[in-house]
Enzyme design. Structure first.
Site, PDB file in Angstrom:
ATOM      1  N   GLU A  75       0.793  -1.222   0.222  1.00 15.10           N
ATOM      2  CA  GLU A  75      -0.065  -0.037  -0.087  1.00 15.10           C
ATOM      3  C   GLU A  75       0.671   1.115  -0.054  1.00 15.10           C
ATOM      4  O   GLU A  75       0.473   2.248  -0.851  1.00 15.10           O
ATOM      5  CB  GLU A  75      -0.993  -0.134   1.113  1.00 15.10           C
TER       6      GLU A  75
ATOM      7  N   ASP B 266      -4.642  -9.707  -9.134  1.00 17.43           N
ATOM      8  CA  ASP B 266      -4.911  -8.800  -9.895  1.00 17.43           C
ATOM      9  C   ASP B 266      -3.741  -7.785 -10.610  1.00 17.43           C
ATOM     10  O   ASP B 266      -3.268  -7.892 -11.710  1.00 17.43           O
ATOM     11  CB  ASP B 266      -6.012  -7.778  -9.287  1.00 17.43           C
TER      12      ASP B 266
END
Ligand code: DMJ
Length: 450
Positions: free
Chosen positions: A114, A241
């Site tokens: 992140e 993903d």
């Protein structure tokens, strides 16, 4: 037709036979201005209720931080959107604030993935857009503080790293988190001339690829110390993903042949085992990585990045077809759910997190095909967001797309990605050239300036 790829991935780019919708043109400039106004509505709420913190809580009109010390994730994530929207005054104030206050010298464990996509990506694009050396200095400092995360027996990164001590923790990880680092670390190498960042993050992609199954698929979870798979669920969804996304993007951005080969292998396997053609359209579901056997007919909001990946790879007909399915997922309940059962054509998990992916794909498809249907799709998405998520203090996530009950959070990517992609889709002015830009997975634009 112009192609975003100066590489072989483009080989399958064919003229599409699909016709545009027949309704009249829409007013792009007016829509872009409206998106900009909604950005300011949200940014003003952040400034009023959450200034100096990581994010806004739009219902309680307060703030949240990820860690004991704020890392200013909303300003960091939103800064390049302000520049692209021509919000010069806001950008200047935000730049001054970040350069004065941002520091990574804190005794906190952060999530490597992140912080890489939001903070490192944000700093690198800020540097490229402003030429302000201190943004690159901050990016280098952050990159160096994140590097200990790769010191596992396999070189596959741990989940968390302490920014001050370099201590690491968290061995259960996934291809998405470890495979979404090379755009940022690679760019840091290119801009500083130090290859260590590129080589470290590239090694991770090779490591994941080497652990693919005999039929070319990867699973969802593995242990970074042993490199062993912890499950065999394969899909294009959360936790895998952006591993695929970065193989394609790094093939283009760095002209990296290994990434191109790795993507081609996975792409073929995905189209053989994960692609699912049903009477409602084409979808990418779930399959077992070893047997290829279909396990679930679930798609979702995060998976809607995949039309953009297909478009970048040159398969425009399939990208278009999948985007039509995404639109069905969106319109089924008036706004898209976190996950969608495409066998039953209804929400599986009804939450909505203000995600950008479906808009991102509309933007890629519009830029590549110039088909105005994608502008109209963008308007559908924008209208739903205003109808269901707008509050008097920014935008709120939804607890349920069925009841439309709101939830008290506005993630920084709403300003970094969702509104940026809407703006770039609508604006006739092209503040950045799509064909020479790679957007990291948080929509921070990176240009090959090296
Ligand atoms: C963003 O942080 C990034 O796009 C990430 O790759 C996936 N999740 C969110 C947006 O949905």
């Amino acid at each position: 037709m112009k192609c975003a790829l100066p590489v072989l991935l483009c080989i399958s780019l064919l003229p599409t036979q699909l016709s545009a919708q027949t309704e009249g043109p829409i007013d792009r400039a007016a829509l872009a201005a409206e998106v900009k106004a909604e950005f300011m509505h949200s940014w003003n709420a952040y400034k009023k209720y959450a200034w100096g913190h990581d994010g806004l809580k739009p219902l309680s009109k307060s703030y949240y931080d990820w860690y004991a010390v704020p890392l200013y994730l909303t300003p960091l994530d939103a800064f390049d959107t302000m520049i692209l929207m021509g919000l010069t005054k806001e950008a200047d104030t935000t730049k001054a604030f970040l350069l004065k206050n941002l520091s990574f010298d804190h005794d906190i464990y952060v999530k490597n993935f992140e912080i890489t996509i939001r903070a490192l990506g944000g700093l690198l694009s800020a540097y490229q857009l402003t030429s302000e050396q201190r943004f690159l200095d901050l990016a280098t400092d952050l990159g160096d503080r994140l590097l200990p995360v790769f010191l596992s027996p396999t070189g596959l990164p741990y989940v968390d790293v302490n920014l001050k001590t370099g201590q690491v923790r968290g061995t259960k990880t996934n291809p998405g988190e470890v495979g979404t680092l090379l755009v940022e670390f690679g760019t840091l190498s290119m801009l500083t001339g130090n290859p260590k960042y590129y080589n470290t993050a590239k090694n991770v992609l090779l490591q994941v690829y080497e652990r693919r199954s005999p039929i070319g698929l990867v699973g969802t979870w593995f242990d970074c110390e042993t490199g062993e798979w912890l499950d065999t669920d394969s899909h294009v969804s959360a936790c895998i993903d952006s591993y695929y996304e970065y193989l394609v993007k790094c093939a283009i951005l760095f002209d990296d042949t290994d990434c191109k080969i790795m993507w081609r292998t996975h792409w073929q396997a995905l189209d053989t085992y994960v692609l699912d053609t049903t009477e409602t359209g084409i979808w990418y579901g779930h399959a077992d990585m070893n047997t290829g056997k279909r396990t679930k007919r679930i798609f979702g909001a995060l998976d809607a990045y995949f039309p953009a990946v297909l478009a970048l790879s040159g398969d425009i007909p399939r990208a278009r077809a999948l985007q039509e399915s995404c639109l069905k997922m969106w319109t089924r309940h008036g706004i898209e759910p976190e996950t969608f059962d495409y066998a039953k054509m209804e929400a599986a998990s009804p939450r909505f997190f203000l995600n950008p992916e479906i808009i991102e794909s509309a933007y890629y498809l519009f830029k590549i095909t110039r088909d105005e249907k994608y502008l109209r799709m963008g308007k559908v998405f924008f209208d739903s967001l205003k109808t269901y998520c707008r509050t008097d203090a920014g935008y709120a996530e939804l607890k349920s797309v069925l009841t439309k009950e709101k939830s008290d959070r506005m993630e920084s990517y709403f300003l970094a990605e969702t509104l940026k992609y809407l703006y770039l889709l609508f604006t006739p002015e092209d503040p950045i050239d799509f064909f020479t830009t790679i957007f990291n997975t948080e929509a921070h634009p990176i240009r090959r300036t090296w």
